[in-house]
Design an enzyme around this catalytic site. Structure first.
Site: not given
Ligand code: XMP
Length: 596
Positions: A78, A164, A166, A220, A222-223
């Protein structure tokens, strides 16, 4: 270790490129464009990332031109592609803007396109385009609108892609990156296990003999981060706090309490600070302002909790479950444009990060890797596969307004209206704005609404063409559950508890719908958004925003069978405070997953 360096021009995807290369078991690292060549001793290849600028902008990041004479393969993506063209004497012009999928015709599949078909689906997100090639470069791929979509200089082993590779929407992007890595002759000796060992060591070194105080939302990230810190440092050196900020989902706090006691965490406190959060955000409508206030209030709540507990701030660091995309979209890479400030990247925290006072064990990882790690740490599948929920919660899903609408009379160009009519669709514009991301830059623009016909293929095509052809439209929604669109007006509405309660009810009904129809693992996330739009000022409107994604950096809107969807719309319209239901049919880009 053999390394592919990604030179970061501030694109949304610089870290995603590095992450994808690492998935090939090849080490990848990010560097600034003016990096000293001595720092690249282990380089086997260079990838120039995308970026929010035009190559002719005065303020583009300064690049060390020696990068071009290192005698190793280079791939420009790009902005990086356009930079190569400019560097070697070709021409780049502002021109046809393109966001979304395109069909790439491959003209040479001997090198970087080895093993691919004659045509490949690729993902475009750019404003400028290449207008003339430099000497010694040839075209190896083109699309209908982009004659220089992929270029190659065989003498110097330099490649450029306008698209792109990716992002997951470039179907065989990984194969293209792997071909590039093979051209670089990289050894595949990097593993996630080795990376995890590094992180364990890094955190021990950073924390030394201190302790970590961490906000745990029950999501998810923070746990997993909390679990990891407990493993690394031990329960007695970690303390978690779950804050009820008033923006949680229905029964969320009870669920966190249950889960944590089920998995035997004894070092987690739960406190209600909702009055403070609601007071601090009272009368605020602007999304960035809201996010900043919420981020700040989290820190103040944590501070006041620490004080009450008598914890000495000199002894405690702040733990966060920040993951890669949070830092990227907040403008965390040196050149990235701010798409939105994630609650865990407000200025105050950025300052603390600089001083080494914040511990973030997941900051290099993407969601899928965090999940992988969660399983590795022994967390149960149903926890690890929960849909992500933003830190500021329903606050960024209950859109607010002072009731003064923009003039939207000329937002749609007449050509778009004609195209829709031809397809049997009616089109209008909603008098509200939402955040989006176009060509690496944040947008804050209006949604268009279409209605009159239900056809996914048509929705897909028309959505991309509407956002491409109308600069002031960054999102398209389809109305569901009604035949005629009422004349919706913007009304004054802020983060009031009763509005949040209304949204909590609908959101819970939508999540139940996903469970009941076994869609929870097919759809990656499904925000339910409350819009202060109504015809008579009494009711509000709802947007359903289910997406399919892997990395949350790009996403496709999910296609749910219309029969199910119409039933859901009917159920939502049965709530007497809802007037209209919309279904978001915008990919990311140009629309972000959340509306704010
Ligand atoms: P967008 O809306 O940028 O969202 O496409 C990408 C992912 O990030 C989540 N998100 C957040 N998560 N704090 C978070 O912890 C935030 O401030 C925040 N904002 C967005 C979003 O839900 C999606 O999964």
């Amino acid at each position: 270790m053999d390394t592919i360096y990604v030179i970061d021009f501030g694109g949304q995807y610089a870290h995603l490129i590095a992450n994808k290369i690492r998935r090939l078991n090849i080490y990848a690292d990010i560097k600034h464009p003016c990096v000293n060549i001595d720092a690249l001793k282990s380089a086997k290849g260079i990838i120039l990332s995308g970026g929010p600028n035009s190559v002719y902008d005065e303020n583009i990041p300064k690049i060390n031109n020696k990068l071009f004479s290192m005698n190793i393969p280079i791939l420009g993506l790009c902005f990086g592609h356009q930079l190569i063209v400019r560097e070697f004497g070709g021409k780049v012009k502002p021109g046809f803007k393109e966001y979304g999928t395109a069909r790439l015709a491959l003209l040479d599949n001997s090198t970087i396109f080895k093993g691919l078909a004659e045509h490949e689906q690729v993902w475009m997100s750019h404003g400028d385009s290449v207008a003339a090639l430099p000497d010694h470069f040839k075209v190896i791929g083109k699309t209908k609108d982009c004659p220089y979509a992929a270029i190659y200089n065989a003498q110097r082993n330099i490649f450029g892609f306008q698209f792109h590779p990716e992002v997951t929407h470039t179907t065989h992007g990984m194969a293209m990156l792997e071909n590039f890595a093979n051209i670089c002759q990289c050894r595949k000796d990097w593993t996630i296990k080795g990376y995890l060992n590094d992180i364990f060591e890094k955190i021990k070194n950073q924390v030394k003999n201190k302790k970590v105080f961490m906000l745990v939302s029950g999501g998810v990230d923070s746990t997993v981060a909390f679990t990891m810190l407990n493993k690394i440092l031990g329960e007695d050196r970690v303390l978690g706090l779950t804050i009820d900020n008033g923006f949680c989902r229905k029964n969320e706090i009870d669920q966190v309490r249950e889960t944590m006691s089920k998995y035997n965490f004894h070092n987690l406190l739960i406190q209600d600070h909702s009055d403070t959060f609601l007071a601090n955000t009272a009368g605020v409508a602007e999304p960035e302002k809201k996010r900043n206030i919420i981020g700040r209030t989290f820190i103040e709540a944590a501070d006041s909790a620490m004080k009450k507990l008598g914890l000495n701030p000199d002894q405690w660091l702040l733990g966060q479950g920040t993951i890669y995309p949070d830092t990227i979209e907040s403008g965390g890479t040196k050149n990235a444009a701010v798409i939105k400030t994630h609650h865990n990247r407000i200025d105050m925290i950025a300052e603390m990060v600089k001083k080494g006072l914040v511990v973030e064990p997941l900051v290099q990882l993407y969601k899928d890797e965090v999940r992988e790690l969660g399983i590795e740490l022994g967390l149960p599948e149903e926890m690890v596969w929960r849909h992500p929920f933003p830190g500021p919660g329903l606050a960024v899903r209950a859109l607010c307004s002072n009731g003064e609408a923009d003039d939207i009379s000329n937002v749609l160009n007449p050509e778009t209206i004609k195209i829709c009519e031809k397809q049997g669709l009616k089109i209008s514009v909603l008098p509200i704005r939402s955040v989006g991301v176009q060509g690496d830059v944040r947008s804050y623009a209006h949604p268009a609404v279409i209605y009159g016909k239900q056809d996914w293929k048509l929705y897909e095509n028309i959505s991309t063409s509407i956002t491409n052809a109308n600069p002031e439209i960054n999102r398209v929604v389809a109305m569901i559950g009604s035949e005629t669109l009422p004349e919706l007006k913007l009304k004054k509405a802020y983060l009031w508890r009763d509005r949040l309660d209304m949204l909590r009810q609908i959101d819970a009904a939508v999540m139940d719908f996903l469970e009941e129809n076994n869609l929870i693992r097919i759809i990656w996330q499904m925000p339910t958004v409350l819009l202060p739009l109504s015809s008579n000022g009494n009711k509000e409107s709802i947007v359903l925003r289910p997406v399919i994604t892997r990395d949350f950096m790009t996403a496709s809107f999910a296609q749910i069978p219309f029969a199910l969807l119409n039933n859901l719309a009917e159920d939502i319209l049965a709530f007497d405070f809802i007037e209209t239901v919309f279904f978001d049919i915008t990919h990311k880009p140009p629309g972000t997953i959340e509306w704010e």
